[in-house]
Write a protein that holds these residues in place. Structure first.
Motif, PDB file in Angstrom:
ATOM      1  N   THR A 204      25.927  23.194  39.284  1.00  0.00           N
ATOM      2  CA  THR A 204      25.390  21.835  39.272  1.00  0.00           C
ATOM      3  C   THR A 204      24.817  21.563  40.664  1.00  0.00           C
ATOM      4  N   PRO A 205      24.108  20.458  40.855  1.00  0.00           N
ATOM      5  CA  PRO A 205      23.565  20.187  42.190  1.00  0.00           C
ATOM      6  C   PRO A 205      24.625  20.106  43.288  1.00  0.00           C
ATOM      7  N   LEU A 206      25.873  19.744  42.937  1.00  0.00           N
ATOM      8  CA  LEU A 206      26.912  19.564  43.956  1.00  0.00           C
ATOM      9  C   LEU A 206      28.010  20.614  43.925  1.00  0.00           C
ATOM     10  N   VAL A 207      28.164  21.317  42.812  1.00  0.00           N
ATOM     11  CA  VAL A 207      29.323  22.201  42.640  1.00  0.00           C
ATOM     12  C   VAL A 207      28.900  23.525  42.026  1.00  0.00           C
ATOM     13  N   SER A 208      29.490  24.605  42.543  1.00  0.00           N
ATOM     14  CA  SER A 208      29.380  25.926  41.921  1.00  0.00           C
ATOM     15  C   SER A 208      30.790  26.437  41.640  1.00  0.00           C
ATOM     16  N   GLN A 209      31.054  26.739  40.374  1.00  0.00           N
ATOM     17  CA  GLN A 209      32.313  27.365  39.974  1.00  0.00           C
ATOM     18  C   GLN A 209      31.985  28.743  39.413  1.00  0.00           C
ATOM     19  N   GLY A 210      32.584  29.765  39.986  1.00  0.00           N
ATOM     20  CA  GLY A 210      32.242  31.116  39.582  1.00  0.00           C
ATOM     21  C   GLY A 210      33.424  31.901  39.060  1.00  0.00           C
ATOM     22  N   LEU A 211      33.122  32.857  38.191  1.00  0.00           N
ATOM     23  CA  LEU A 211      34.101  33.799  37.664  1.00  0.00           C
ATOM     24  C   LEU A 211      33.626  35.210  37.983  1.00  0.00           C
ATOM     25  N   LEU A 212      34.481  35.993  38.618  1.00  0.00           N
ATOM     26  CA  LEU A 212      34.194  37.387  38.949  1.00  0.00           C
ATOM     27  C   LEU A 212      35.193  38.276  38.228  1.00  0.00           C
ATOM     28  N   VAL A 213      34.719  39.372  37.681  1.00  0.00           N
ATOM     29  CA  VAL A 213      35.590  40.311  36.965  1.00  0.00           C
ATOM     30  C   VAL A 213      35.217  41.723  37.373  1.00  0.00           C
ATOM     31  N   TYR A 214      36.217  42.522  37.710  1.00  0.00           N
ATOM     32  CA  TYR A 214      35.981  43.933  38.012  1.00  0.00           C
ATOM     33  C   TYR A 214      37.257  44.711  37.741  1.00  0.00           C
ATOM     34  N   SER A 215      37.150  46.017  37.679  1.00  0.00           N
ATOM     35  CA  SER A 215      38.315  46.850  37.391  1.00  0.00           C
ATOM     36  C   SER A 215      38.283  48.089  38.267  1.00  0.00           C
ATOM     37  N   PHE A 216      39.454  48.698  38.416  1.00  0.00           N
ATOM     38  CA  PHE A 216      39.567  49.949  39.158  1.00  0.00           C
ATOM     39  C   PHE A 216      40.826  50.677  38.692  1.00  0.00           C
ATOM     40  N   GLU A 217      40.975  51.884  39.128  1.00  0.00           N
ATOM     41  CA  GLU A 217      42.061  52.736  38.653  1.00  0.00           C
ATOM     42  C   GLU A 217      43.414  52.279  39.184  1.00  0.00           C
ATOM     43  N   TYR A 218      44.404  52.293  38.287  1.00  0.00           N
ATOM     44  CA  TYR A 218      45.786  52.011  38.672  1.00  0.00           C
ATOM     45  C   TYR A 218      46.493  53.338  38.920  1.00  0.00           C
ATOM     46  N   THR A 219      46.970  53.524  40.141  1.00  0.00           N
ATOM     47  CA  THR A 219      47.619  54.790  40.506  1.00  0.00           C
ATOM     48  C   THR A 219      49.076  54.606  40.894  1.00  0.00           C
ATOM     49  N   GLY A 220      49.615  53.415  40.697  1.00  0.00           N
ATOM     50  CA  GLY A 220      51.000  53.161  41.055  1.00  0.00           C
ATOM     51  C   GLY A 220      51.126  51.901  41.888  1.00  0.00           C
ATOM     52  N   HIS A 221      52.312  51.710  42.451  1.00  0.00           N
ATOM     53  CA  HIS A 221      52.618  50.477  43.150  1.00  0.00           C
ATOM     54  C   HIS A 221      51.663  50.199  44.305  1.00  0.00           C
ATOM     55  N   GLU A 222      51.187  51.265  44.964  1.00  0.00           N
ATOM     56  CA  GLU A 222      50.289  51.047  46.102  1.00  0.00           C
ATOM     57  C   GLU A 222      48.989  50.366  45.682  1.00  0.00           C
ATOM     58  N   SER A 223      48.630  50.465  44.392  1.00  0.00           N
ATOM     59  CA  SER A 223      47.388  49.852  43.902  1.00  0.00           C
ATOM     60  C   SER A 223      47.459  48.340  43.838  1.00  0.00           C
ATOM     61  N   ILE A 224      48.677  47.777  43.914  1.00  0.00           N
ATOM     62  CA  ILE A 224      48.809  46.325  43.792  1.00  0.00           C
ATOM     63  C   ILE A 224      49.403  45.711  45.062  1.00  0.00           C
ATOM     64  N   SER A 225      49.362  46.431  46.154  1.00  0.00           N
ATOM     65  CA  SER A 225      49.790  45.844  47.422  1.00  0.00           C
ATOM     66  C   SER A 225      48.746  44.832  47.881  1.00  0.00           C
ATOM     67  N   GLU A 226      49.160  43.912  48.706  1.00  0.00           N
ATOM     68  CA  GLU A 226      48.232  42.879  49.179  1.00  0.00           C
ATOM     69  C   GLU A 226      47.068  43.497  49.939  1.00  0.00           C
ATOM     70  N   ALA A 227      47.369  44.443  50.828  1.00  0.00           N
ATOM     71  CA  ALA A 227      46.311  45.057  51.636  1.00  0.00           C
ATOM     72  C   ALA A 227      45.312  45.804  50.762  1.00  0.00           C
ATOM     73  N   TYR A 228      45.810  46.553  49.782  1.00  0.00           N
ATOM     74  CA  TYR A 228      44.919  47.339  48.919  1.00  0.00           C
ATOM     75  C   TYR A 228      44.023  46.416  48.099  1.00  0.00           C
ATOM     76  N   LEU A 229      44.621  45.363  47.519  1.00  0.00           N
ATOM     77  CA  LEU A 229      43.840  44.453  46.682  1.00  0.00           C
ATOM     78  C   LEU A 229      42.783  43.705  47.491  1.00  0.00           C
TER      79      LEU A 229
END
Length: 343
Positions: A204-229
């Motif tokens: 809209t002229p005043l607001v932008s609301q966006g949705l982003l979607v992407y995927s990548f390989e899950y290789t274990g717990h390291e894939s969901i660490s804060e730094a990795y994400l």
């Protein structure tokens, strides 16, 4: 990705219709209840003046007025109004978010939660305590559950609305691409498709609301660490979300902390991150909320994310809540099939 063969158009139809049928069945008894009053985020607390000025009353007010995390400007969790019991008229009984505090030596201390009590889609909590000191302890103990109940109610109201006005083309495309379901509101359009990426937004002229979607390989717990994400997020956005200036791109604002938590929702693990985004090479920024959906059976992580850009609109809480209502609708197709069969 190892996808199983499924009748996807039939599944899509069931995904859309079943929740509406279930909702109508559960609410037959409330057909004649009035619509709720009040705007998104507004809350009415009913407690007498002596309670409001006590430690317990101040604690309740403070909890409901606490700042929302990960917004660029301070905003209260709820817009709170407080009245004494003598002013609580019939006209106010259908307020959207209602908290009623009752104290007395005969009360059994606790909190009871109600939905649709005096109005359609109303959320209400009755708080009972023997005195103000017990009230203070009770609010401290149940703060997360109490605030979460009302935030969830706001999210569910938005989700009910979006289910009525869904972008069927983009929702079907989302399902085909990610083997999952998520509501895409009718006023969203696609900006930039990619092999493992989707970008949709409502402008809209005043607001932008966006949705982003992407995927990548899950290789274990390291894939969901804060730094990795966060590293994965910045690498994906640098390639796929350009800014308005030549060579500019979206990235995480690393000068402020990002919140990180894990929880179970719709039968799968989710990592939620909240923070601020900025555009490298330009003066743009705002809040984001990101859900990493873990799909170990298919060795993948699907990230759904919402962001807000509204430089002329300081209040962004409700805009983020609207995006959350979309993100919380995400389900892997297997989960949606199981839910449909159980219903």
């Amino acid at each position: 990705m190892n996808k199983k063969s499924r009748p996807k158009h039939l599944i899509f139809f069931l995904v859309m219709v079943a929740p509406l049928l279930l909702f109508s069945c559960k609410n037959k008894g409330g057909v004649h209840k009035p619509n709720i009053s009040g705007s998104t985020g507004e809350m009415l607390i009913v407690m007498n003046d002596s309670v409001r000025s006590s430690a317990g009353g101040k604690q309740l007010e403070s909890v409901m007025r606490q700042s929302v995390v990960a917004l660029p400007q301070a905003e209260n969790l709820f817009d709170v109004s407080i009245i004494p019991h003598r002013a609580f008229s019939e006209r106010l009984r259908s307020f959207r978010n209602l908290v009623i505090v009752k104290l007395g030596p005969e009360q059994q201390t606790g909190i009871k939660y109600y939905k649709d009590q005096w109005g359609k889609q109303q959320a209400m909590a009755r708080i009972f305590a023997k005195d103000t000191w017990e009230l203070d302890s009770l609010i401290n103990e149940d703060e997360v559950k109490l605030t979460g109940f009302f935030v969830k109610a706001e999210r569910e109201r938005s989700q009910r609305y979006y289910r009525k006005y869904i972008n069927r083309n983009l929702t079907e495309k989302f399902q085909e691409k990610w083997d999952a379901f998520m509501i895409v509101p009718v006023n969203y359009t696609e900006n930039k498709p990619g092999k493992d990426f989707m970008w949709m937004s409502h402008e809209t002229p005043l607001v932008s609301q966006g949705l982003l979607v992407y995927s990548f390989e899950y290789t274990g717990h390291e894939s969901i660490s804060e730094a990795y994400l966060l590293n994965k997020r910045d690498s994906v956005l640098k390639i796929n979300v350009p800014g308005p200036s030549q060579g500019s791109y979206m990235e995480t604002e690393n000068r402020v902390p990002v919140t990180y938590k894990r929880f179970l929702h719709n039968d799968h693990q989710i990592v939620e991150m909240r923070g601020l985004w900025r555009v490298e090479g330009d003066l743009m920024g705002g809040p984001f909320v990101s859900f990493a959906h873990i799909d170990p059976e298919n060795s993948r992580i699907v990230v759904t994310e919402g962001y807000v850009y509204a430089p002329e609109k300081p209040e962004k809480r409700n805009l983020v809540w609207q995006l959350e209502s979309v993100l919380y609708s995400f389900k892997f197709i297997e989960e949606e099939q199981q839910d449909t069969e159980q219903e």
